[in-house]
Design a protein around this motif. Structure first.
Motif, PDB file in Angstrom:
ATOM      1  N   GLU A  58      35.270  41.007  55.564  1.00 58.83           N
ATOM      2  CA  GLU A  58      34.537  40.264  54.543  1.00 58.83           C
ATOM      3  C   GLU A  58      35.353  40.065  53.272  1.00 58.83           C
ATOM      4  O   GLU A  58      35.004  39.271  52.421  1.00 58.83           O
ATOM      5  CB  GLU A  58      33.247  41.020  54.179  1.00 58.83           C
ATOM      6  N   GLU A  59      36.428  40.836  53.134  1.00 60.22           N
ATOM      7  CA  GLU A  59      37.195  40.832  51.894  1.00 60.22           C
ATOM      8  C   GLU A  59      37.751  39.456  51.575  1.00 60.22           C
ATOM      9  O   GLU A  59      38.247  38.746  52.450  1.00 60.22           O
ATOM     10  CB  GLU A  59      38.342  41.832  51.969  1.00 60.22           C
ATOM     11  N   ILE A  60      37.686  39.095  50.319  1.00 61.30           N
ATOM     12  CA  ILE A  60      38.265  37.843  49.851  1.00 61.30           C
ATOM     13  C   ILE A  60      39.744  38.100  49.603  1.00 61.30           C
ATOM     14  O   ILE A  60      40.132  38.710  48.606  1.00 61.30           O
ATOM     15  CB  ILE A  60      37.569  37.362  48.558  1.00 61.30           C
ATOM     16  N   VAL A  61      40.590  37.682  50.517  1.00 60.58           N
ATOM     17  CA  VAL A  61      42.014  37.994  50.433  1.00 60.58           C
ATOM     18  C   VAL A  61      42.685  37.169  49.352  1.00 60.58           C
ATOM     19  O   VAL A  61      43.451  37.671  48.545  1.00 60.58           O
ATOM     20  CB  VAL A  61      42.699  37.760  51.795  1.00 60.58           C
ATOM     21  N   GLU A  62      42.414  35.896  49.344  1.00 58.97           N
ATOM     22  CA  GLU A  62      43.056  35.015  48.384  1.00 58.97           C
ATOM     23  C   GLU A  62      42.258  34.967  47.085  1.00 58.97           C
ATOM     24  O   GLU A  62      41.093  35.335  47.027  1.00 58.97           O
ATOM     25  CB  GLU A  62      43.183  33.607  48.959  1.00 58.97           C
ATOM     26  N   GLU A  63      42.912  34.503  46.033  1.00 60.24           N
ATOM     27  CA  GLU A  63      42.244  34.347  44.747  1.00 60.24           C
ATOM     28  C   GLU A  63      41.170  33.269  44.859  1.00 60.24           C
ATOM     29  O   GLU A  63      41.347  32.275  45.562  1.00 60.24           O
ATOM     30  CB  GLU A  63      43.254  33.925  43.675  1.00 60.24           C
ATOM     31  N   PRO A  64      40.046  33.453  44.172  1.00 57.55           N
ATOM     32  CA  PRO A  64      39.027  32.397  44.161  1.00 57.55           C
ATOM     33  C   PRO A  64      39.611  31.111  43.580  1.00 57.55           C
ATOM     34  O   PRO A  64      40.493  31.150  42.718  1.00 57.55           O
ATOM     35  CB  PRO A  64      37.939  32.976  43.237  1.00 57.55           C
ATOM     36  N   GLU A  65      39.135  29.995  44.052  1.00 52.31           N
ATOM     37  CA  GLU A  65      39.616  28.707  43.562  1.00 52.31           C
ATOM     38  C   GLU A  65      39.413  28.577  42.058  1.00 52.31           C
ATOM     39  O   GLU A  65      40.238  28.009  41.346  1.00 52.31           O
ATOM     40  CB  GLU A  65      38.894  27.576  44.290  1.00 52.31           C
ATOM     41  N   SER A  66      38.299  29.141  41.569  1.00 51.46           N
ATOM     42  CA  SER A  66      38.019  29.057  40.134  1.00 51.46           C
ATOM     43  C   SER A  66      39.060  29.812  39.314  1.00 51.46           C
ATOM     44  O   SER A  66      39.378  29.426  38.187  1.00 51.46           O
ATOM     45  CB  SER A  66      36.621  29.614  39.832  1.00 51.46           C
ATOM     46  N   LEU A  67      39.618  30.908  39.882  1.00 50.05           N
ATOM     47  CA  LEU A  67      40.656  31.656  39.172  1.00 50.05           C
ATOM     48  C   LEU A  67      41.940  30.832  39.098  1.00 50.05           C
ATOM     49  O   LEU A  67      42.621  30.811  38.059  1.00 50.05           O
ATOM     50  CB  LEU A  67      40.923  32.988  39.869  1.00 50.05           C
ATOM     51  N   LYS A  68      42.269  30.145  40.186  1.00 46.88           N
ATOM     52  CA  LYS A  68      43.447  29.285  40.174  1.00 46.88           C
ATOM     53  C   LYS A  68      43.291  28.188  39.130  1.00 46.88           C
ATOM     54  O   LYS A  68      44.238  27.864  38.401  1.00 46.88           O
ATOM     55  CB  LYS A  68      43.654  28.674  41.561  1.00 46.88           C
ATOM     56  N   GLU A  69      42.100  27.627  39.045  1.00 45.11           N
ATOM     57  CA  GLU A  69      41.840  26.572  38.066  1.00 45.11           C
ATOM     58  C   GLU A  69      41.939  27.117  36.643  1.00 45.11           C
ATOM     59  O   GLU A  69      42.463  26.453  35.743  1.00 45.11           O
ATOM     60  CB  GLU A  69      40.454  25.972  38.307  1.00 45.11           C
ATOM     61  N   LEU A  70      41.425  28.337  36.447  1.00 40.06           N
ATOM     62  CA  LEU A  70      41.482  28.954  35.126  1.00 40.06           C
ATOM     63  C   LEU A  70      42.932  29.165  34.691  1.00 40.06           C
ATOM     64  O   LEU A  70      43.304  28.852  33.551  1.00 40.06           O
ATOM     65  CB  LEU A  70      40.742  30.293  35.148  1.00 40.06           C
ATOM     66  N   ILE A 100      34.514  40.043  27.395  1.00 41.85           N
ATOM     67  CA  ILE A 100      34.563  41.149  28.349  1.00 41.85           C
ATOM     68  C   ILE A 100      33.303  41.128  29.205  1.00 41.85           C
ATOM     69  O   ILE A 100      32.195  40.969  28.691  1.00 41.85           O
ATOM     70  CB  ILE A 100      34.659  42.509  27.625  1.00 41.85           C
ATOM     71  N   PHE A 101      33.481  41.287  30.526  1.00 40.15           N
ATOM     72  CA  PHE A 101      32.343  41.461  31.415  1.00 40.15           C
ATOM     73  C   PHE A 101      32.696  42.524  32.441  1.00 40.15           C
ATOM     74  O   PHE A 101      33.866  42.908  32.582  1.00 40.15           O
ATOM     75  CB  PHE A 101      31.931  40.141  32.088  1.00 40.15           C
ATOM     76  N   SER A 102      31.693  43.044  33.147  1.00 39.16           N
ATOM     77  CA  SER A 102      31.894  44.198  34.007  1.00 39.16           C
ATOM     78  C   SER A 102      31.238  44.019  35.369  1.00 39.16           C
ATOM     79  O   SER A 102      30.307  43.239  35.535  1.00 39.16           O
ATOM     80  CB  SER A 102      31.317  45.446  33.320  1.00 39.16           C
ATOM     81  N   GLU A 130      31.639  34.534  39.872  1.00 33.63           N
ATOM     82  CA  GLU A 130      32.455  34.360  41.075  1.00 33.63           C
ATOM     83  C   GLU A 130      33.623  35.335  41.066  1.00 33.63           C
ATOM     84  O   GLU A 130      33.933  35.975  42.088  1.00 33.63           O
ATOM     85  CB  GLU A 130      32.969  32.921  41.175  1.00 33.63           C
ATOM     86  N   TYR A 131      34.261  35.473  39.913  1.00 28.38           N
ATOM     87  CA  TYR A 131      35.380  36.404  39.848  1.00 28.38           C
ATOM     88  C   TYR A 131      34.900  37.851  39.927  1.00 28.38           C
ATOM     89  O   TYR A 131      35.576  38.700  40.534  1.00 28.38           O
ATOM     90  CB  TYR A 131      36.185  36.200  38.564  1.00 28.38           C
ATOM     91  N   GLU A 185      34.796  42.976  42.715  1.00 27.31           N
ATOM     92  CA  GLU A 185      33.992  44.075  43.243  1.00 27.31           C
ATOM     93  C   GLU A 185      34.329  44.355  44.696  1.00 27.31           C
ATOM     94  O   GLU A 185      34.430  45.510  45.114  1.00 27.31           O
ATOM     95  CB  GLU A 185      32.500  43.754  43.109  1.00 27.31           C
ATOM     96  N   GLN A 186      34.546  43.290  45.471  1.00 28.14           N
ATOM     97  CA  GLN A 186      34.883  43.474  46.875  1.00 28.14           C
ATOM     98  C   GLN A 186      36.222  44.184  47.021  1.00 28.14           C
ATOM     99  O   GLN A 186      36.380  45.117  47.831  1.00 28.14           O
ATOM    100  CB  GLN A 186      34.910  42.120  47.585  1.00 28.14           C
ATOM    101  N   LYS A 187      37.207  43.784  46.230  1.00 32.69           N
ATOM    102  CA  LYS A 187      38.521  44.418  46.275  1.00 32.69           C
ATOM    103  C   LYS A 187      38.435  45.880  45.866  1.00 32.69           C
ATOM    104  O   LYS A 187      39.044  46.758  46.490  1.00 32.69           O
ATOM    105  CB  LYS A 187      39.488  43.674  45.358  1.00 32.69           C
TER     106      LYS A 187
END
Length: 264
Positions: free
Chosen positions: A76-88, A119-121, A241-242, A247-249
């Protein structure tokens, strides 16, 4: 001590939570089941033949259960960076600070002569799991839960040439930031320091009125002020999303570290 430490909550809409983390039986709770059962079973008396530490009779079963959970989670792990992180990152406006093993993520940027920090957690997920108990097996509901579950954020705005700082408490929810209050600290370090001493000094200070009690026109101008600085819908969609990705990682790393320790 972080200003978020006492109030942060996050629901993580992954198949791990929706398919396995019901309020009654969670994947993480199942890891502890053998231990819980052992606590209720009759206790054997201590003897000279007891196993040494690190060689308990339950170690193998616990390690095997963790391995089972790791196998599932890595699927289930998200291996690659989320698309939104790449855009950021490509936008080059916000810099992200994410330290492995920490539960807080920091976003920073400059706007004119201002230094802005958000900051968020990802901490305290148990309440989030329970709130999603009725959403099991519904992928669409899972996506909605990501956007709708409130994630607390702490925003500070400082100016190097000016003594003082704005500190804004907000909730990121449903693709928007909902401001709760805007505080002003005459000492900018008091607003930005994430220490126990600074947290103690902030107690008892006037933090400003509840944002919703302000004149509507004043609320609107504050919201425009934040929008202009990039505290907008696109950022409000990125944050949860991030948080889910991190959290999964962190959970997979936690499982791996615990297993390594048990097996040593």
């Amino acid at each position: 001590m972080s200003v978020l430490r006492a109030v942060r909550k996050l629901a993580v809409p992954s198949s791990r939570i929706l398919a396995k983390h019901s309020p009654l039986i969670s994947a993480r709770a199942r890891i502890l089941t053998p231990f819980s059962a052992a606590m209720t079973a009759p206790r054997a008396s201590f003897s000279a033949s007891a196993h040494r530490f690190g060689e308990g009779t339950a170690d193998g079963a616990l390690s095997a259960k963790i391995s089972e959970e790791l196998t599932y989670e890595k699927e289930e792990e998200i291996v690659e960076e989320p698309e939104s992180l790449k855009e950021l990152k490509n936008a080059g406006i916000w810099a992200i600070e994410d330290v492995p093993g920490n539960d807080e993520i920091t976003l920073k940027r400059k706007f004119g002569n201002e230094h802005i920090r958000l900051i968020f957690s990802i901490a305290d997920l148990q309440s989030g799991d329970e709130s999603l108990g009725n959403l099991e097996g519904e992928d669409s509901a899972s996506e909605d839960a990501t956007a709708s579950y409130p994630l607390r954020c702490s925003l500070t705005i400082t100016k190097p040439s000016v003594s003082g700082s704005l500190s804004i408490d907000a909730v990121c929810q449903e693709g928007q930031f909902v401001v709760e209050n805007v505080s002003f600290y005459s000492d900018s370090k008091l607003a930005t320091d994430l220490t126990a001493e600074a947290d103690w000094k902030r107690r008892g200070l006037y933090v400003g009125p509840q944002f919703e009690t302000l004149d509507l026109g004043l609320q609107e101008e504050f919201e425009k002020f934040l929008q202009e600085r990039g505290i907008n819908e696109s950022l409000a969609l990125f944050v949860p999303e991030y948080a889910q990705h991190k959290e999964q990682k962190e959970y997979v790393d936690w499982l791996s570290n615990v297993k390594t320790f048990i097996d040593a």
